[in-house]
Write an enzyme that holds these catalytic residues in place. Structure first.
Site: not given
Ligand code: ADP
Length: 161
Positions: A18, A42, A91, A129
């Site tokens: 990040h 979540k 990514r 994460s």
């Protein structure tokens, strides 16, 4: 005109990946608002307040960065704060499908806001994460993946387990 961008995400917790994106975005925009989204779907490891605090500590040396939490639609929030763009990190191909959908949906909701995708350096490409949370929960060394304030809090969180 000052150009502000919103970098939205869960940041549960913020990683070097990040931060890589934040530093790159600061090269393009005058200021970046890092928005920790409150996502009811979540169950995060860290509370919103903890996530905001960790990002603030990890970006303390960067200028033109603001860290906030927000709830509701990202596109609406971006428009409300006068952002001209959303920042997202890309990514691998695996990110593409989801990001593509989100971008098109956000464009419907916030037609004047563009989504800008930035790629991290190769060393941060594999980082996410959830991997960091998993390694920390199993007692692995996470110092190389996250800024120090985050590593300390992860150790605290899983101490004695
Ligand atoms: P979200 O739940 O919104 O995907 P994340 O915190 O997982 O929240 O990610 C926020 C943004 O940061 C996403 O655009 C994601 O692709 C990007 N990101 C996460 N990790 C990395 C990394 N290692 N390199 C580049 N971008 C990343």
């Amino acid at each position: 005109m000052k150009r502000k961008a919103l970098y939205p995400g869960s940041f549960d917790p913020v990683t070097n990946g990040h931060l890589d994106i934040i530093v790159r975005a600061l090269e393009i925009f005058d200021s970046i608002v890092i928005g920790v989204g409150v996502n009811i779907g979540k169950t995060p490891l860290f509370s919103v307040e903890e996530r905001v605090a960790m990002i603030r500590e990890s970006t303390a040396e960067l200028e033109n960065v603001e860290v906030v939490s927000y709830s509701g639609l990202t596109a609406k929030y971006a428009e409300q704060i006068g952002a001209v763009a959303l920042i997202r990190g890309l990514r691998a191909v695996s990110d593409f499908e989801y990001e593509f959908q989100m971008t098109l949906a956000n464009r419907q909701l916030f037609p004047r806001g563009e989504t800008v995708f930035l790629m991290p350096s190769i060393g941060n490409v594999y980082l996410n994460s959830s991997m960091v949370r998993d390694i920390a929960s199993l007692g692995g060394d996470i110092d190389q993946f996250v800024p120090k304030p985050v590593a300390d809090r992860l150790r605290e969180k899983f101490a004695g387990q």
